[in-house]
Write a protein that holds these residues in place. Structure first.
Motif, short mmCIF file in Angstrom:
data_model
loop_
_atom_site.label_atom_id
_atom_site.label_comp_id
_atom_site.label_asym_id
_atom_site.label_seq_id
_atom_site.Cartn_x
_atom_site.Cartn_y
_atom_site.Cartn_z
N GLY A 51 0.85 -1.18 0.00
CA GLY A 51 0.00 0.00 0.00
C GLY A 51 0.88 1.24 0.00
O GLY A 51 2.04 1.17 -0.40
N SER A 58 4.92 -0.58 4.73
CA SER A 58 6.23 -0.87 5.34
C SER A 58 6.14 -1.07 6.84
O SER A 58 7.15 -1.30 7.50
N ASN A 340 -6.97 4.54 -5.45
CA ASN A 340 -5.59 4.10 -5.69
C ASN A 340 -5.39 2.63 -5.32
O ASN A 340 -4.78 1.87 -6.06
N ILE B 36 1.31 -3.19 -9.00
CA ILE B 36 0.73 -3.39 -7.67
C ILE B 36 0.43 -2.01 -7.07
O ILE B 36 1.24 -1.10 -7.20
N PRO B 37 -0.75 -1.84 -6.42
CA PRO B 37 -1.05 -0.53 -5.85
C PRO B 37 -0.25 -0.27 -4.57
O PRO B 37 -0.78 -0.29 -3.47
N CYS B 38 1.04 -0.06 -4.70
CA CYS B 38 1.86 0.17 -3.52
C CYS B 38 3.13 0.93 -3.89
O CYS B 38 3.54 0.92 -5.04
N ASN B 39 3.72 1.60 -2.90
CA ASN B 39 4.93 2.37 -3.19
C ASN B 39 5.97 2.44 -2.07
O ASN B 39 6.76 3.38 -2.04
N PRO B 40 6.02 1.48 -1.16
CA PRO B 40 7.04 1.57 -0.10
C PRO B 40 8.47 1.62 -0.65
O PRO B 40 9.34 2.24 -0.04
N THR B 43 9.14 5.31 -1.35
CA THR B 43 9.22 6.19 -0.18
C THR B 43 10.38 5.83 0.75
O THR B 43 10.81 6.65 1.54
#
Lengths: 359, 52
Positions: A51, A58, A340, B36-40, B43
């Motif tokens: 997510g 994380s 999203n 995939i709907p994620c971005n760790p 960030t």
């Protein structure tokens, strides 16, 4: 009879988040939780979440639970929590009956948010009741909450994200994961998880399922076989695997029975995992002032349940005459976050499913 | 095949390689081939090298 402005059924990610936003808006709520503590399934999820940052990506599930629980206990003037209490009845005049410590309590609420989540599906096969055959949730509880190994040699049935992540955690705990089998033609979960298992030598086999378990007092071996296009076992493809545990991870089904009892209009939507209530864009069911948030209206990730909780908490507060000071801004933000999380190929089922229940 | 056994093809792996000019120093190569709907990753990258 006890009277409350807002009653939230279920103290998992959706219910806790709904209570938080409602409290910010000035609404007092009661969370009813059947377990002895709140946090829902997050408390057994020791893996870091996907997510985005807004949904605590994380961060480990168990730590997300702590954040959400702290948010609620910091607002104890507004939020009351009742644990070891099971809602056993919902009636159309917004009266619920609760079984709490062997006593029946009647509660009437101005608004109700049903955030009961989902329960695990199981598979029908010969001897599926032998000790050693677990659902993935039980394995997570044993291993991650209580520190008990479910076995030494495990086959994972199902390759969704839960199956893949629990397989990896079993490996980390020193368990031999012999194989991950998947009835469908393709792996169900994120391939980054699948590749991680493969790099550690775990075989992943698609188009295969469990046919039978064999054992005297507990499972000793299983028979797996390949499936044809009609999901029927192909004669002659049987194979025996020695195991002392089997983990069944074949998806979840919304826990929506309390809504059926209350007379809400329901619909079976395969994309959402089972029988779900028809809802409007404010997450209100066909029963006036009864709303839903989280997996009960469609199985998704905990990240979505959290945002749905915030979103529903915001709208219910407005309905009760307590508009959140940042209502407009938050409304847009939560809507965007949900869009999203449901974007891309993995969100397709949810997008299609939600269209079917929108009234 | 990635979608049936978790093993990416050589083509998929190479698709995440930077070009020759950038390969003069060690580089981390991501092995994520799905939307995939994620971005760790983005960030948490200390070098701000991953953009989604």
């Amino acid at each position: 009879m006890i009277y409350h402005d807002l009653v939230i059924i279920g103290g998992g990610p959706a219910g806790l988040s709904a209570a938080k936003v409602a409290a910010e808006a000035g609404v007092k709520s009661l969370i009813i939780e059947r377990d002895f503590k709140v946090g829902g399934q997050l408390v057994k999820q020791t893996h870091m979440f996907f997510g985005s940052e807004k949904q605590y990506a994380s961060t480990r599930g168990i730590n997300i639970a702590s954040i959400l629980i702290d948010d609620v206990f910091n607002k104890s003037d507004y939020i009351e929590v009742m644990t070891e209490a099971t809602v056993v009845g919902l009636y159309s005049d917004n009266i619920i009956t609760v079984l709490c410590k062997e006593k029946y309590i009647k509660i009437k609420a101005k608004a109700i948010i049903v955030a009961t989540g989902a329960s695990e599906k199981f598979l029908a096969f010969e001897n599926n009741d032998l000790p050693g055959i677990y659902g993935a949730g039980a394995v997570q509880t044993l291993m991650n909450v209580h520190g008990v190994l479910p076995g030494q040699k495990v086959v994972m049935v199902g390759s969704g994200n839960i199956g893949l992540i629990v397989s990896y955690q079993l490996l980390q705990a020193g368990v031999d994961v012999v194989r991950v089998i998947e009835a469908a033609k393709n792996i169900g979960g994120y391939k980054v998880h699948a590749s991680k298992l493969r790099r550690l030598g775990v075989e992943i086999k698609t188009g295969q399922s469990i046919k039978e378990a064999i054992g005297k007092d507990c499972v000793e071996k299983i028979v797996v076989a390949e499936l044809d296009n009609k999901w029927e076992f192909i004669e002659g493809t049987e194979e025996e695997i020695e195991v002392d545990a089997v983990c069944i991870s074949v998806g979840l089904s919304p826990l929506s029975s309390v809504l059926s009892m209350g007379g809400a209009q329901m619909k079976y939507v395969a994309f959402l995992g089972g029988t779900v209530p028809m809802i409007d864009k404010h997450h209100e069911t066909t029963i006036n002032n009864v709303f839903v948030a989280g997996d009960v209206c469609g199985v998704e990730e905990a990240s979505s349940a959290i945002v749905e909780g915030y979103y529903t908490g915001l709208l219910v507060s407005e309905r009760l005459g307590f508009k959140h000071p940042n209502h407009d801004e938050l409304y847009k933000d939560f809507k965007n976050q949900l869009a999203n999380l449901r974007s891309g190929p993995f969100g397709k089922k949810t997008r299609l499913g939600l269209k079917e229940i929108l009234r | 095949m990635l979608k049936t056994d978790g093993i990416p093809t050589k083509k998929q792996v190479l698709s995440r390689f930077p070009n020759e000019e950038l390969l003069d120093r060690p580089k981390a190569i991501t092995e994520c081939y799905e939307d995939i709907p994620c971005n760790p990753c983005s960030t948490s990258c200390p070098f701000d090298a991953i953009h989604i």
